[in-house]
Design a protein around this motif. Structure first.
Motif, PDB file in Angstrom:
ATOM      1  N   GLU A 158     -45.340  -5.242  30.635  1.00 36.67           N
ATOM      2  CA  GLU A 158     -46.122  -6.288  30.820  1.00 36.67           C
ATOM      3  C   GLU A 158     -45.845  -6.640  32.228  1.00 36.67           C
ATOM      4  OE1 GLU A 158     -45.907  -8.916  27.666  1.00 36.67           O
ATOM      5  OE2 GLU A 158     -47.297  -7.779  26.410  1.00 36.67           O
ATOM      6  N   SER A 159     -44.649  -7.001  32.804  1.00 36.75           N
ATOM      7  CA  SER A 159     -44.455  -7.537  33.806  1.00 36.75           C
ATOM      8  C   SER A 159     -44.687  -6.939  35.200  1.00 36.75           C
ATOM      9  CB  SER A 159     -42.874  -7.963  34.017  1.00 36.75           C
ATOM     10  OG  SER A 159     -42.043  -6.625  34.064  1.00 36.75           O
ATOM     11  N   ARG A 187     -42.391  -4.310  36.157  1.00 38.17           N
ATOM     12  CA  ARG A 187     -41.166  -4.156  36.977  1.00 38.17           C
ATOM     13  C   ARG A 187     -40.937  -2.300  36.668  1.00 38.17           C
ATOM     14  NH1 ARG A 187     -39.318  -9.288  34.933  1.00 38.17           N
ATOM     15  NH2 ARG A 187     -38.299  -7.897  33.215  1.00 38.17           N
ATOM     16  N   THR A 204     -41.648  -6.415  27.858  1.00 41.07           N
ATOM     17  CA  THR A 204     -41.395  -7.278  29.012  1.00 41.07           C
ATOM     18  C   THR A 204     -41.416  -6.245  30.293  1.00 41.07           C
ATOM     19  OG1 THR A 204     -39.962  -8.853  27.866  1.00 41.07           O
ATOM     20  CG2 THR A 204     -39.792  -8.717  30.335  1.00 41.07           C
ATOM     21  N   LEU A 205     -40.758  -5.327  30.037  1.00 40.34           N
ATOM     22  CA  LEU A 205     -40.670  -4.245  31.464  1.00 40.34           C
ATOM     23  C   LEU A 205     -41.985  -3.890  31.645  1.00 40.34           C
ATOM     24  CD1 LEU A 205     -38.819  -2.467  33.415  1.00 40.34           C
ATOM     25  CD2 LEU A 205     -38.805  -0.846  31.655  1.00 40.34           C
ATOM     26  N   CYS A 245     -48.240   0.887  34.471  1.00 40.77           N
ATOM     27  CA  CYS A 245     -47.359   0.373  33.299  1.00 40.77           C
ATOM     28  C   CYS A 245     -48.602  -0.181  32.228  1.00 40.77           C
ATOM     29  CB  CYS A 245     -46.711  -1.166  33.970  1.00 40.77           C
ATOM     30  SG  CYS A 245     -45.117  -0.611  34.528  1.00 40.77           S
TER      31      CYS A 245
END
Length: 420
Positions: A228-229, A231, A225-226, A205
């Motif tokens: 950096e997290s 996920r 967000t996707l 990611c």
């Protein structure tokens, strides 16, 4: 001596023919399983690949593959869905969801034959957690205009997906998965062909986030967000769900170039393959190739004329104008502008899928008098290049190459014929 335009077109046709599924797919089919056989896949060649599987499979099978609009092939047991390329659409999204549904209840006795070719990244679309199709479309459009390499674009695509980056093969577990690949990427890395839906992904990611930042691509909060997290992480090497999955490369750019070279040699013209994985800005590659061609004409180095310089790969275009273009005609126009009518140099550059950019035009032909004929019509070649208007330029000269859907895709074909 062979007429340059005719010989170059014969070479292009041979390159395309060498990558046809009817020739290269049957030897790679696995034996039938004890259980069911399911055929899935995506790409510009996937429908034709499915047709060939049907013709050569000894037992029962069923399935669904996604191909580009206009690239369907007649199948009786495998459903063909057409969707959009290079920007994904609702048809591709719906079909990708259906494919995941088809593989949801497989057993260890079942076999999945996955047919993957170039174009699959946009055709097999299923947004990652918290994303929708509109976000994927916007990111994809921005990447296509950014000048990012195909490897960089596919890294981002894998991490914003729920089906790429090995996720499709993981969903097939515990069935055996055999992926048959027609490569359209430099280096033939399975992770980059259609963004690797059935192969592990060594990138992460953080890599995808860095690429988006590098090219200044605007990111909605959900995308940031996707990534950096973490996920959005893809399937990594050593994942047990891919232990029963294998990939088989059935056609590559090098195979196509060798077939084209054979046509030239049969015509008595020496041919030199400079590389099957040349990347970079299309116009920059054109300038470099013009320098090589001029050296041949002027000094007989590194090869003596007559000869043909042959290359493949996938260049990129940073879009700054609003013309009608594609990477092959961008390369060809830059080559022509740099050569400035140099006598004895002819060239052809085409995409082996029959579509250069977003138009149903494979590429074009460049002659020593192309610039002079353009000026006679009031067309200024440098302005056409600055406006990314390669199709407009060569179309006005009657020098576009239109092949129609080739039903395969092994990347770009570039040939420079130096006659004297």
């Amino acid at each position: 001596m062979s007429e340059p335009r005719v010989l170059l077109r014969q070479m292009f046709d041979a390159a395309v023919e060498a990558a046809q599924s009817s020739h290269c797919l049957p030897p790679h089919l696995p034996p039938p399983p004890r259980g069911r056989t399911l055929v899935i896949g995506a790409g510009k060649a996937s429908a034709e690949m499915a047709r060939v599987v049907e013709q050569n499979w000894p037992g029962e099978l069923s399935g669904l593959v996604i191909t580009r609009y206009g690239y369907s092939a007649p199948c009786e047991r495998i459903e063909i869905v057409e969707a959009s390329h290079p920007v994904p659409d609702e048809a591709g999204l719906a079909a990708a969801k259906r494919i995941l549904g088809l593989v949801s209840d497989l057993t260890a006795d079942d076999l999945v034959i996955c047919l993957i070719s170039g174009g699959g990244s946009s055709l097999l679309v299923l947004p990652g957690e918290g994303l929708d199709l509109a976000v994927k479309q916007d990111i994809n459009k921005a990447l296509l205009k950014s000048g990012a390499t195909i490897s960089e674009m596919n890294c981002v695509r894998r991490h914003l997906s729920s089906i790429k980056g090995g996720r499709l093969a993981a969903a097939c577990h515990p069935a055996k998965v055999v992926t048959l690949l027609i490569s359209d990427v430099p280096g033939d890395d399975p992770a980059d062909i259609a963004s690797g839906p059935t192969t592990f992904d060594p990138t992460n990611c953080a890599d995808a986030l860095a690429i988006l930042q590098r090219y200044g691509i605007a990111m909605p909060d959900a995308v940031r967000t996707l990534l950096e997290s973490g996920r959005g992480e893809s399937v990594k090497p050593g994942d047990a769900r891919l232990a029963n999955s294998e990939t088989r490369m059935i056609a590559t750019p090098q195979m196509a170039l060798e077939a084209a070279a054979g046509v030239a040699r049969a015509a008595g013209v020496p041919v030199h393959i400079l590389g099957d994985s040349i990347e970079g800005e299309a116009r920059d590659v054109g300038i470099v190739m013009a320098g090589v061609a001029r050296q041949v004409v002027t000094h007989g180095q590194p090869f003596a004329a007559p000869c043909i310089l042959l290359s493949g790969g996938e260049t990129t275009v940073t879009v700054r104008g609003d013309g009608r273009g594609g990477r092959n005609v961008e390369f060809l126009l830059a080559l022509g502008v740099t050569l400035n009518g140099l006598a004895g140099v002819h060239a052809m550059a085409c995409d082996t899928d029959g579509v250069d950019g977003q138009e149903e035009i494979a590429g074009a032909y460049l002659a020593p008098d192309s610039l002079a004929r353009a000026w006679e019509q009031g067309i200024k070649p440098r302005e056409s290049l600055a406006n990314n208007d390669g199709h407009g330029f060569f179309g006005a000269l009657g020098d576009s190459v239109i092949s129609g859907p080739t039903l395969t895709n092994v990347n770009d074909f570039r040939a420079i014929y130096i006659t004297a």
